[in-house]
Scaffold this motif. Sequence first.
Motif, PDB file in Angstrom:
ATOM      1  N   CYS B  24       0.816  -1.227   0.000  1.00 46.55           N
ATOM      2  CA  CYS B  24       0.000   0.000   0.000  1.00 46.55           C
ATOM      3  C   CYS B  24       0.842   1.266   0.000  1.00 46.55           C
ATOM      4  O   CYS B  24       0.293   2.368   0.118  1.00 46.55           O
ATOM      5  N   ARG B  27       0.230   4.356  -2.674  1.00 43.16           N
ATOM      6  CA  ARG B  27      -1.120   4.907  -2.801  1.00 43.16           C
ATOM      7  C   ARG B  27      -1.083   6.349  -2.344  1.00 43.16           C
ATOM      8  O   ARG B  27      -0.407   6.700  -1.371  1.00 43.16           O
ATOM      9  N   THR B  52      -0.210  -1.649  -6.715  1.00 41.48           N
ATOM     10  CA  THR B  52      -0.543  -1.146  -5.378  1.00 41.48           C
ATOM     11  C   THR B  52      -1.972  -1.521  -4.990  1.00 41.48           C
ATOM     12  O   THR B  52      -2.853  -1.632  -5.829  1.00 41.48           O
ATOM     13  N   TRP B  53      -2.160  -1.717  -3.698  1.00 42.02           N
ATOM     14  CA  TRP B  53      -3.482  -2.019  -3.147  1.00 42.02           C
ATOM     15  C   TRP B  53      -4.032  -0.780  -2.421  1.00 42.02           C
ATOM     16  O   TRP B  53      -3.268  -0.015  -1.818  1.00 42.02           O
ATOM     17  N   SER B  54      -5.347  -0.655  -2.430  1.00 41.43           N
ATOM     18  CA  SER B  54      -5.997   0.427  -1.666  1.00 41.43           C
ATOM     19  C   SER B  54      -5.820   0.222  -0.177  1.00 41.43           C
ATOM     20  O   SER B  54      -5.782   1.184   0.607  1.00 41.43           O
ATOM     21  N   GLN B  56      -5.157  -3.369   2.924  1.00 40.87           N
ATOM     22  CA  GLN B  56      -5.332  -4.795   3.183  1.00 40.87           C
ATOM     23  C   GLN B  56      -6.850  -5.061   3.178  1.00 40.87           C
ATOM     24  O   GLN B  56      -7.661  -4.174   3.441  1.00 40.87           O
ATOM     25  N   ARG B  57      -7.208  -6.276   2.871  1.00 38.95           N
ATOM     26  CA  ARG B  57      -8.639  -6.609   2.822  1.00 38.95           C
ATOM     27  C   ARG B  57      -9.211  -6.450   4.230  1.00 38.95           C
ATOM     28  O   ARG B  57      -8.637  -6.953   5.201  1.00 38.95           O
ATOM     29  N   GLU B  82     -13.131 -12.292  -6.972  1.00 43.28           N
ATOM     30  CA  GLU B  82     -12.535 -11.123  -7.598  1.00 43.28           C
ATOM     31  C   GLU B  82     -13.456 -10.573  -8.680  1.00 43.28           C
ATOM     32  O   GLU B  82     -14.041 -11.339  -9.445  1.00 43.28           O
ATOM     33  N   GLN B 102     -10.942  -5.065  -0.703  1.00 37.99           N
ATOM     34  CA  GLN B 102      -9.773  -4.260  -1.046  1.00 37.99           C
ATOM     35  C   GLN B 102      -9.792  -4.066  -2.556  1.00 37.99           C
ATOM     36  O   GLN B 102     -10.445  -4.824  -3.277  1.00 37.99           O
ATOM     37  N   GLN B 104      -7.152  -3.864  -5.782  1.00 40.96           N
ATOM     38  CA  GLN B 104      -5.767  -4.089  -6.213  1.00 40.96           C
ATOM     39  C   GLN B 104      -5.611  -3.560  -7.632  1.00 40.96           C
ATOM     40  O   GLN B 104      -6.397  -3.913  -8.508  1.00 40.96           O
ATOM     41  N   ARG B 106      -3.784  -4.190 -10.657  1.00 41.79           N
ATOM     42  CA  ARG B 106      -2.924  -5.173 -11.307  1.00 41.79           C
ATOM     43  C   ARG B 106      -2.569  -4.749 -12.731  1.00 41.79           C
ATOM     44  O   ARG B 106      -1.976  -5.520 -13.474  1.00 41.79           O
TER      45      ARG B 106
END
Lengths: 151, 151
Positions: B24, B27, B52-54, B56-57, B82, B102, B104, B106
Amino acid sequence: MKIDIDKAPTWVGSGYPAPFDAPCLDRKRVRLGAAAGLSQFGVNLLHLQPGTWSSQRHWHSREDEFVYVLAGEVVLVTNAGETVLRAGDCAGFPHGVADGHQLQNRGTEVAVVLEVGTDDKQDVAEYPDVDLRATPDGYVHRDGTPYPPRK
Amino acid sequence: MKIDIDKAPTWVGSGYPAPFDAPCLDRKRVRLGAAAGLSQFGVNLLHLQPGTWSSQRHWHSREDEFVYVLAGEVVLVTNAGETVLRAGDCAGFPHGVADGHQLQNRGTEVAVVLEVGTDDKQDVAEYPDVDLRATPDGYVHRDGTPYPPRK
């Protein structure tokens, strides 16, 4: 969950007493937040046909509002005057600030705006340009006299 | 008032304890609601670099969340699996529903997402995939042991 926009509840028109509803009749609100089961704020996809207003100019005693223009162009009218908002522009209206706002689509294309706002059952909305106030008990004249209920 | 996006407060990075911050770190959040003086909900313009991820879930006990993709593409991960969200897609996450989510990125382009959420000082966020819980007193392990405060 992803929101199925095509299946979200939709509302077209205006609940204002006549003649204040006239400029707002060609507005459509797609209730995205309701479709997702959100309860703490509302999110609408607002479609404004050319010539249509988002609302009469107003401000809320207890409800914050936010708008983000996704497509087309609108004119934001406040006490400070007029400002054009294009796709990618946004504006916020904190509750309790006595500065009415509205969006007018003066263009030739549909304007699409993401609207966010809270819903407070004790909110009062003031409409500085017209003889109108929105109260928890319905629309009233500035002197407090109720408008007739809508049929 | 129109929001000057270029002057809005910005935050880059993640406050998660290591190693959960790693996905993350790229972001960026532009705090549009704060820039407008809104207090009842937050609105951020989230920029997610490729990879990058927004977040963690996670899911929130007391805070509703809503996201609307403005540009690029993200993968929404929930208990159901997903789902790709592209520009014009949106999703909502009611508080108290024990289904972590979350976004992601990709793809190869920056993804831009409008995020809306409330801020409840008593909120607890659960992270079902990792040993993490966000409490009003900070991040803790699932057994309640606090993580060290960030420097």
